[in-house]
Write a protein that holds these residues in place. Structure first.
Motif, mmCIF file in Angstrom:
data_model
loop_
_atom_site.group_PDB
_atom_site.id
_atom_site.type_symbol
_atom_site.label_atom_id
_atom_site.label_comp_id
_atom_site.label_asym_id
_atom_site.label_seq_id
_atom_site.Cartn_x
_atom_site.Cartn_y
_atom_site.Cartn_z
ATOM 1 N N ARG A 1 0.828 -1.224 0.000
ATOM 2 C CA ARG A 1 0.000 0.000 0.000
ATOM 3 C C ARG A 1 0.862 1.273 0.000
ATOM 4 O O ARG A 1 0.318 2.381 -0.046
ATOM 5 N N ALA A 2 2.168 1.124 0.038
ATOM 6 C CA ALA A 2 3.043 2.312 0.062
ATOM 7 C C ALA A 2 2.836 3.133 -1.208
ATOM 8 O O ALA A 2 2.529 2.582 -2.267
ATOM 9 N N PRO A 3 3.030 4.458 -1.105
ATOM 10 C CA PRO A 3 2.934 5.305 -2.311
ATOM 11 C C PRO A 3 4.197 5.155 -3.152
ATOM 12 O O PRO A 3 5.259 4.807 -2.637
ATOM 13 N N ARG B 1 -4.466 6.106 3.962
ATOM 14 C CA ARG B 1 -3.667 7.146 3.275
ATOM 15 C C ARG B 1 -3.950 7.164 1.774
ATOM 16 O O ARG B 1 -4.095 6.140 1.142
ATOM 17 N N ARG B 2 -4.055 8.354 1.218
ATOM 18 C CA ARG B 2 -4.226 8.530 -0.227
ATOM 19 C C ARG B 2 -3.432 9.763 -0.633
ATOM 20 O O ARG B 2 -3.272 10.685 0.161
ATOM 21 N N LEU C 1 9.665 9.804 4.494
ATOM 22 C CA LEU C 1 8.471 10.277 3.759
ATOM 23 C C LEU C 1 7.244 9.466 4.176
ATOM 24 O O LEU C 1 6.179 10.027 4.460
ATOM 25 N N SER C 2 7.406 8.138 4.240
ATOM 26 C CA SER C 2 6.286 7.288 4.656
ATOM 27 C C SER C 2 5.825 7.659 6.063
ATOM 28 O O SER C 2 4.619 7.766 6.334
ATOM 29 N N ALA C 3 6.793 7.871 6.979
ATOM 30 C CA ALA C 3 6.434 8.211 8.363
ATOM 31 C C ALA C 3 5.656 9.527 8.406
ATOM 32 O O ALA C 3 4.666 9.662 9.140
ATOM 33 N N VAL C 4 6.077 10.507 7.595
ATOM 34 C CA VAL C 4 5.391 11.808 7.563
ATOM 35 C C VAL C 4 3.975 11.637 7.014
ATOM 36 O O VAL C 4 2.999 12.174 7.567
ATOM 37 N N LEU C 5 3.851 10.873 5.922
ATOM 38 C CA LEU C 5 2.529 10.714 5.294
ATOM 39 C C LEU C 5 1.575 9.963 6.219
ATOM 40 O O LEU C 5 0.386 10.308 6.318
ATOM 41 N N GLN D 1 -3.467 12.257 11.601
ATOM 42 C CA GLN D 1 -3.971 13.527 12.160
ATOM 43 C C GLN D 1 -5.152 14.077 11.361
ATOM 44 O O GLN D 1 -5.692 15.111 11.692
ATOM 45 N N GLY D 2 -5.497 13.411 10.253
ATOM 46 C CA GLY D 2 -6.637 13.864 9.444
ATOM 47 C C GLY D 2 -6.249 14.786 8.296
ATOM 48 O O GLY D 2 -7.125 15.329 7.612
ATOM 49 N N LEU D 3 -4.954 14.979 8.068
ATOM 50 C CA LEU D 3 -4.505 15.861 6.984
ATOM 51 C C LEU D 3 -4.530 15.135 5.649
ATOM 52 O O LEU D 3 -4.274 13.936 5.584
ATOM 53 N N GLY D 4 -4.773 15.885 4.581
ATOM 54 C CA GLY D 4 -4.598 15.365 3.231
ATOM 55 C C GLY D 4 -3.185 15.706 2.764
ATOM 56 O O GLY D 4 -2.603 16.708 3.202
ATOM 57 N N THR D 5 -2.636 14.879 1.876
ATOM 58 C CA THR D 5 -1.244 15.067 1.454
ATOM 59 C C THR D 5 -1.069 14.864 -0.047
ATOM 60 O O THR D 5 -1.713 14.006 -0.645
ATOM 61 N N THR D 6 -0.176 15.656 -0.657
ATOM 62 C CA THR D 6 0.292 15.406 -2.035
ATOM 63 C C THR D 6 1.812 15.424 -2.020
ATOM 64 O O THR D 6 2.411 16.495 -1.831
ATOM 65 N N PRO D 7 2.464 14.260 -2.202
ATOM 66 C CA PRO D 7 3.922 14.300 -2.392
ATOM 67 C C PRO D 7 4.223 14.803 -3.800
ATOM 68 O O PRO D 7 3.504 14.459 -4.735
ATOM 69 N N ILE D 8 5.258 15.615 -3.952
ATOM 70 C CA ILE D 8 5.575 16.214 -5.255
ATOM 71 C C ILE D 8 7.087 16.141 -5.490
ATOM 72 O O ILE D 8 7.857 16.750 -4.745
ATOM 73 N N THR D 9 7.491 15.395 -6.521
ATOM 74 C CA THR D 9 8.931 15.339 -6.827
ATOM 75 C C THR D 9 9.274 16.058 -8.122
ATOM 76 O O THR D 9 10.440 16.200 -8.450
#
Ligand SMILES: Cc1cc2nc3c(=O)[nH]c(=O)nc-3n(C[C@H](O)[C@H](O)[C@H](O)COP(=O)(O)O)c2cc1C
Length: 333
Positions: free
Chosen positions: A22-24, A123-124, A261-265, A271-279
């Motif tokens: 399930r990892a991004p 996580r998404r 990165l995984s730990a942060v996401l 915590q209920g935050l939405g996330t977009t990783p961007i490289t």
């Protein structure tokens, strides 16, 4: 040599790999391959899943594999096991990126790891507009705490730093679009063949033109079917922008930054935050240099993160597909 794995250890490792999928990963290419041997589990890069035109340095691959390794670590802890992990550089000769041995976790699982385990399936990557509610520095510092055990440090970009990063993101989007091979690679991972269990499906891609939120331009994907939230249409997207930095650019440090990165996401999801990783902004040499100047020369930036509070009542995001266990895990005795 460690002692041969007994039945319940093999069982735990299989179950943990099944959760680690399930990892991004960039373009959801899932660049990992696991090999369960007689006394350890190895993580390899799946070379057929590299993105040579998008990620020519291979950092995206290392970050994705690092995310999978951290997911595995968390899943093992959730099952009562401690992972001892030896990291090794990415090597075309076939040496694994990481070798994992396990032993019972004498102290049980800590509260943060338990929260992260519960967040794996929720996580998404969310590319929609977030609400106007701002992300407090306390929340960002909890995310930074989650990154530090893996050598990661989060740099919150605000004020003129944010303006520089936003300019660099816009420039990277323009330059990458012109790059030979980039568009074909994007097409390949957004229009998969029937029965593929990877890539970015239409339901995770926004409908309409490329999204731009306040000052931020995100990576452009071919138009999909995902709607923007209806509520709060007049609101400004209140997302925060943070840059994750690594110890250095050695492949082991970038792999560990993937764990960070995984730990942060997972902490953000908990915590209920939405996330977009961007490289994207780090894949173009000129814009990568702009980010280096923003975060300071001594720690290389490896990924930018858009963090925001989702609009209340917005549609839940669908899970992106993953390859089944027997396609990513080989067992050898
Ligand atoms: C190293 C890395 C780089 C990524 N870069 C981007 C990016 O530039 N833009 C973007 O929209 N998503 C990016 N993503 C998100 C992936 O597309 C996403 O993880 C993948 O499609 C799987 O979907 P999920 O995260 O919802 O499970 C990145 C993810 C990783 C791990």
């Amino acid at each position: 040599m460690s002692a041969p794995l007994v039945g319940r250890e093999r069982e735990a490792l299989r179950a943990a790999v099944a959760r680690a999928v399930r990892a991004p990963s960039e373009h959801n290419a899932q660049p990992w391959r696991w090999v369960l041997g007689a006394d350890h589990l190895d993580l390899h890069v799946d070379d057929s899943r590299r993105l040579p035109f998008t990620d020519d340095r291979g950092h995206g691959v290392l970050l994705g594999c690092g995310c999978a390794l951290h997911h595995l670590r968390v899943a093992l802890a959730d099952l009562g096991w401690r992972a001892d992990i030896r990291h090794q550089p990415d090597d075309p000769g076939g040496r694994p990126l990481a070798r994992v041995c396990i032993r019972p976790a004498a102290d049980g699982i800590d509260a943060r790891t338990r929260r992260h385990a519960a967040a794996i399936d929720r996580r998404r990557t969310d590319r929609r507009r977030f609400s106007a509610r701002s992300v407090s520095t306390d929340v960002v510092s909890a995310l930074d705490d989650a990154a530090r055990p893996f050598g990661g440090v989060l740099h919150l970009a605000f004020g003129s730093d944010r303006a520089h990063v936003a300019d660099a993101m816009r420039e990277a989007a323009e330059r990458q679009r012109e790059q030979v091979g980039y568009a074909a690679e994007l097409q390949r991972w957004t229009h998969r063949y029937a029965g593929a269990h990877d890539g970015i499906p239409a339901g995770s891609r926004l409908e309409g033109p490329p999204p731009s939120y306040h000052d931020l331009v995100l990576r452009w994907f071919p138009s999909g079917t995902l709607h923007q939230p209806r509520d709060g249409a007049d609101h400004r997207d209140g997302s925060a922008l943070a840059i994750l930095t690594a110890v250095d650019e050695h492949p082991v440090s970038v792999l560990r930054a993937g764990e960070a990165l995984s730990a942060v996401l997972l902490e953000a999801t908990a915590q209920g935050l939405g996330t977009t990783p961007i490289t994207q902004v780090l894949e173009v040499p000129e814009t990568r240099d702009h980010l280096r100047q923003v975060v300071g020369a001594h720690r290389p930036p490896v990924v930018a993160l858009r963090l925001g509070w989702p609009e209340p009542f917005c549609e839940p995001l669908p899970a992106t597909p993953r390859r089944p266990l027997d396609r990513v895990l080989t067992e050898v005795e």
